[in-house]
Design a protein around this motif. Structure first.
Motif, PDB file in Angstrom:
ATOM      1  N   SER A 143      21.753   2.159 -49.151  1.00 40.43           N
ATOM      2  CA  SER A 143      20.497   2.509 -48.484  1.00 40.43           C
ATOM      3  C   SER A 143      20.526   3.977 -48.082  1.00 40.43           C
ATOM      4  CB  SER A 143      20.277   1.630 -47.250  1.00 40.43           C
ATOM      5  OG  SER A 143      21.397   1.706 -46.376  1.00 40.43           O
ATOM      6  N   VAL A 144      19.358   4.617 -48.161  1.00 35.57           N
ATOM      7  CA  VAL A 144      19.249   6.050 -47.910  1.00 35.57           C
ATOM      8  C   VAL A 144      18.101   6.311 -46.934  1.00 35.57           C
ATOM      9  CG1 VAL A 144      18.804   8.320 -48.943  1.00 35.57           C
ATOM     10  CG2 VAL A 144      20.120   6.608 -50.215  1.00 35.57           C
ATOM     11  N   LEU A 145      18.343   7.197 -45.987  1.00 35.83           N
ATOM     12  CA  LEU A 145      17.295   7.705 -45.100  1.00 35.83           C
ATOM     13  C   LEU A 145      17.165   9.200 -45.347  1.00 35.83           C
ATOM     14  CD1 LEU A 145      15.333   7.722 -42.661  1.00 35.83           C
ATOM     15  CD2 LEU A 145      17.332   7.875 -41.167  1.00 35.83           C
TER      16      LEU A 145
ATOM     17  N   ALA B 124      17.301   0.748 -50.533  1.00 31.94           N
ATOM     18  CA  ALA B 124      16.173   1.106 -49.666  1.00 31.94           C
ATOM     19  C   ALA B 124      16.132   2.616 -49.561  1.00 31.94           C
ATOM     20  CB  ALA B 124      16.321   0.487 -48.278  1.00 31.94           C
ATOM     21  N   VAL B 125      14.921   3.172 -49.512  1.00 26.43           N
ATOM     22  CA  VAL B 125      14.749   4.609 -49.312  1.00 26.43           C
ATOM     23  C   VAL B 125      13.768   4.768 -48.159  1.00 26.43           C
ATOM     24  CG1 VAL B 125      14.065   6.811 -50.296  1.00 26.43           C
ATOM     25  CG2 VAL B 125      15.102   5.066 -51.769  1.00 26.43           C
ATOM     26  N   ALA B 126      14.304   5.042 -46.972  1.00 27.88           N
ATOM     27  CA  ALA B 126      13.467   5.251 -45.794  1.00 27.88           C
ATOM     28  C   ALA B 126      13.226   6.737 -45.601  1.00 27.88           C
ATOM     29  CB  ALA B 126      14.134   4.657 -44.559  1.00 27.88           C
ATOM     30  N   VAL B 127      12.095   7.066 -45.001  1.00 28.24           N
ATOM     31  CA  VAL B 127      11.752   8.472 -44.755  1.00 28.24           C
ATOM     32  C   VAL B 127      11.248   8.631 -43.339  1.00 28.24           C
ATOM     33  CG1 VAL B 127      11.192   8.958 -47.171  1.00 28.24           C
ATOM     34  CG2 VAL B 127       9.383   8.136 -45.643  1.00 28.24           C
ATOM     35  N   THR B 128      11.528   9.785 -42.744  1.00 34.81           N
ATOM     36  CA  THR B 128      10.862  10.146 -41.497  1.00 34.81           C
ATOM     37  C   THR B 128       9.773  11.144 -41.845  1.00 34.81           C
ATOM     38  OG1 THR B 128      12.233  12.076 -40.925  1.00 34.81           O
ATOM     39  CG2 THR B 128      13.043   9.906 -40.264  1.00 34.81           C
ATOM     40  N   THR B 129       8.624  10.971 -41.214  1.00 33.33           N
ATOM     41  CA  THR B 129       7.511  11.876 -41.479  1.00 33.33           C
ATOM     42  C   THR B 129       6.559  11.839 -40.294  1.00 33.33           C
ATOM     43  OG1 THR B 129       5.841  12.515 -43.124  1.00 33.33           O
ATOM     44  CG2 THR B 129       6.107  10.157 -42.693  1.00 33.33           C
ATOM     45  N   SER B 130       5.584  12.729 -40.309  1.00 33.05           N
ATOM     46  CA  SER B 130       4.749  12.936 -39.126  1.00 33.05           C
ATOM     47  C   SER B 130       3.439  12.174 -39.130  1.00 33.05           C
ATOM     48  CB  SER B 130       4.438  14.436 -38.978  1.00 33.05           C
ATOM     49  OG  SER B 130       3.760  14.916 -40.136  1.00 33.05           O
ATOM     50  N   SER B 131       3.075  11.526 -40.245  1.00 34.63           N
ATOM     51  CA  SER B 131       1.786  10.852 -40.278  1.00 34.63           C
ATOM     52  C   SER B 131       1.793   9.704 -41.269  1.00 34.63           C
ATOM     53  CB  SER B 131       0.669  11.835 -40.666  1.00 34.63           C
ATOM     54  OG  SER B 131       0.787  12.207 -42.033  1.00 34.63           O
ATOM     55  N   ALA B 132       0.880   8.764 -41.063  1.00 36.31           N
ATOM     56  CA  ALA B 132       0.746   7.636 -41.977  1.00 36.31           C
ATOM     57  C   ALA B 132       0.306   8.104 -43.359  1.00 36.31           C
ATOM     58  CB  ALA B 132      -0.265   6.635 -41.412  1.00 36.31           C
ATOM     59  N   GLU B 133      -0.534   9.131 -43.389  1.00 32.80           N
ATOM     60  CA  GLU B 133      -1.012   9.643 -44.675  1.00 32.80           C
ATOM     61  C   GLU B 133       0.153  10.187 -45.506  1.00 32.80           C
ATOM     62  OE1 GLU B 133      -2.162  12.685 -47.520  1.00 32.80           O
ATOM     63  OE2 GLU B 133      -1.281  13.165 -45.570  1.00 32.80           O
ATOM     64  N   ARG B 134       1.043  10.929 -44.858  1.00 33.11           N
ATOM     65  CA  ARG B 134       2.210  11.429 -45.576  1.00 33.11           C
ATOM     66  C   ARG B 134       3.120  10.274 -45.991  1.00 33.11           C
ATOM     67  NH1 ARG B 134       4.384  17.217 -43.394  1.00 33.11           N
ATOM     68  NH2 ARG B 134       2.448  18.362 -43.679  1.00 33.11           N
TER      69      ARG B 134
ATOM     70  N   VAL C 225      23.604   6.285 -46.249  1.00 36.91           N
ATOM     71  CA  VAL C 225      23.504   7.737 -46.439  1.00 36.91           C
ATOM     72  C   VAL C 225      22.268   8.253 -45.703  1.00 36.91           C
ATOM     73  CG1 VAL C 225      23.015   9.570 -48.128  1.00 36.91           C
ATOM     74  CG2 VAL C 225      24.681   7.765 -48.676  1.00 36.91           C
ATOM     75  N   ILE C 226      22.432   9.343 -44.966  1.00 40.53           N
ATOM     76  CA  ILE C 226      21.301  10.070 -44.404  1.00 40.53           C
ATOM     77  C   ILE C 226      21.344  11.490 -44.962  1.00 40.53           C
ATOM     78  CG2 ILE C 226      20.220  11.017 -42.327  1.00 40.53           C
ATOM     79  CD1 ILE C 226      21.298   8.648 -40.756  1.00 40.53           C
ATOM     80  N   ILE C 227      20.265  11.895 -45.616  1.00 41.20           N
ATOM     81  CA  ILE C 227      20.105  13.276 -46.048  1.00 41.20           C
ATOM     82  C   ILE C 227      19.160  13.942 -45.053  1.00 41.20           C
ATOM     83  CG2 ILE C 227      19.338  14.836 -47.874  1.00 41.20           C
ATOM     84  CD1 ILE C 227      21.841  13.268 -48.622  1.00 41.20           C
ATOM     85  N   ASP C 228      19.671  14.934 -44.348  1.00 40.05           N
ATOM     86  CA  ASP C 228      18.932  15.558 -43.246  1.00 40.05           C
ATOM     87  C   ASP C 228      18.532  16.980 -43.629  1.00 40.05           C
ATOM     88  OD1 ASP C 228      17.893  16.451 -40.883  1.00 40.05           O
ATOM     89  OD2 ASP C 228      19.639  15.973 -39.661  1.00 40.05           O
ATOM     90  N   ILE C 229      17.235  17.227 -43.655  1.00 39.34           N
ATOM     91  CA  ILE C 229      16.716  18.551 -43.957  1.00 39.34           C
ATOM     92  C   ILE C 229      16.273  19.257 -42.681  1.00 39.34           C
ATOM     93  CG2 ILE C 229      14.955  19.772 -45.358  1.00 39.34           C
ATOM     94  CD1 ILE C 229      15.030  16.731 -46.770  1.00 39.34           C
ATOM     95  N   VAL C 230      16.284  18.540 -41.565  1.00 37.39           N
ATOM     96  CA  VAL C 230      15.699  19.037 -40.317  1.00 37.39           C
ATOM     97  C   VAL C 230      16.732  19.663 -39.398  1.00 37.39           C
ATOM     98  CG1 VAL C 230      14.349  18.399 -38.290  1.00 37.39           C
ATOM     99  CG2 VAL C 230      13.932  17.239 -40.469  1.00 37.39           C
ATOM    100  N   ALA C 231      17.853  18.962 -39.138  1.00 34.44           N
ATOM    101  CA  ALA C 231      18.859  19.361 -38.150  1.00 34.44           C
ATOM    102  C   ALA C 231      18.203  19.478 -36.772  1.00 34.44           C
ATOM    103  CB  ALA C 231      19.585  20.621 -38.571  1.00 34.44           C
ATOM    104  N   GLY C 232      18.469  20.537 -36.019  1.00 34.17           N
ATOM    105  CA  GLY C 232      17.842  20.718 -34.711  1.00 34.17           C
ATOM    106  C   GLY C 232      18.428  19.835 -33.626  1.00 34.17           C
TER     107      GLY C 232
END
Length: 323
Positions: free
Chosen positions: A143-145, A168-178, A207-214
């Protein structure tokens, strides 16, 4: 020729269109008449001054990824490249211009079915996504986030993870449209920016691939499975807290790991081969390129404003007025 340079570090308004002499290729280089120029996250970091300690100074012409037609070659370069449509990686800059210099070793001929705009939407983002997953030792069935999936690297990571047999491929995003758009690209679960929500989403990820960090990066260790691996391939939200690894130590018995990844650590021939494979796959319709907007080179300020505002889904591409 027209080019866009960083006249003053800071806001996008510090960018300016300037006139420069047409460059000439040196040994091992080619001159490319640009048709499309990728706008990347690293461009915004350089423009802001955040990377000044690494040798970037005001007056720098941004842009590392271009596509266009080879106009001239330097010594030691096969003259048959002249007139060919190519994708190229210029290095640390020089791409925001009507003419750009690139090492001949980075050139990839473009299939007739692929536009210059699509090529720069895919090229370097695809390579980072591919090697980022490899750095995480991703295997089919895991599984991947993807944290921060709406940019070029995130979109390619989603597609490559799905294509690679992720359970599974989960994503974090800012809107339902995205989220809906990411589902069409292979995402199976859509989460909010904190990594919560998503009907029937896995409780943890291999696995988590993080493009954000912070600042919020440490909270995502709790979302790793035992033996899970998090790889940061970007830092669009800046560096994590100095003590971020304490979250891993607090869950010592889960044997989690964290790594950073830069494509600079991949041998150039390997990056070249993978980028060629991805461009070929996209030309066959096996991968989607996602272009947020195409803007004239003279509107680089607007492009950076949109990047800073977090409005971009996919890639912004600049085009010289004559292309």
């Amino acid at each position: 020729m027209k080019a866009v340079a960083v006249q003053a570090f800071g806001s996008p308004e510090g960018l300016a269109v300037i006139d420069l002499p047409d460059p000439s290729p040196a040994d091992g280089q080619v001159l490319i008449t640009t048709e499309a120029i990728g706008v990347g996250g690293v461009d915004t970091k350089i423009r802001s001054g955040a990377l000044a300690a690494y040798g970037f100074s005001e007056g720098h012409v941004l842009g590392g990824e271009i596509a266009g037609t080879v106009a001239a070659v330097g010594e030691g370069v096969d003259t048959s490249w002249v007139g060919q449509r190519v994708w190229a990686f210029t290095g640390v800059g020089g791409g925001y211009a009507e003419q750009a210099i690139a090492p001949a070793a980075t050139l990839l001929p473009l299939p007739a079915t692929m536009s210059a705009v699509d090529a720069v939407a895919l090229g370097s983002s695809g390579a980072v996504a591919h090697f980022g997953l490899r750095h995480a030792h991703f295997a089919p069935g895991e599984s991947v986030l993807v944290r921060g999936a709406a940019g070029g690297i995130g979109i390619m990571t989603v597609q490559l993870a799905a294509r690679g047999g992720a359970s599974a491929v989960a994503v974090t995003t800012s809107s339902a449209e995205r989220g809906d758009r990411l589902r069409k690209l292979g995402a199976t679960h859509v989460l909010d920016r904190a990594g919560d929500g998503g009907e029937d989403a896995p409780a943890g990820y291999d696995v988590i691939i993080d493009i954000v960090a912070g600042a919020d990066l440490p909270s995502f260790f709790a979302k790793l499975n035992p033996n899970g691996r998090m790889v940061a391939v970007g830092a669009v939200a800046g560096e994590p807290p100095a003590n971020f690894a304490m979250e891993m130590f607090a869950a010592f018995q889960k044997s989690m790991s964290f790594a950073t990844f830069s494509a600079n650590t991949v041998p150039a021939p390997d990056r070249h081969a993978v980028t060629a494979e991805l461009i070929a796959a996209a030309s066959r319709g096996e991968l989607d390129t996602v272009v947020h907007e195409v803007l004239p080179l003279e509107q680089a300020v607007l492009a950076h404003q949109k990047m800073d505002a977090g409005e971009v889904f996919g890639r912004i591409v600049l085009t010289p007025s004559g292309s």
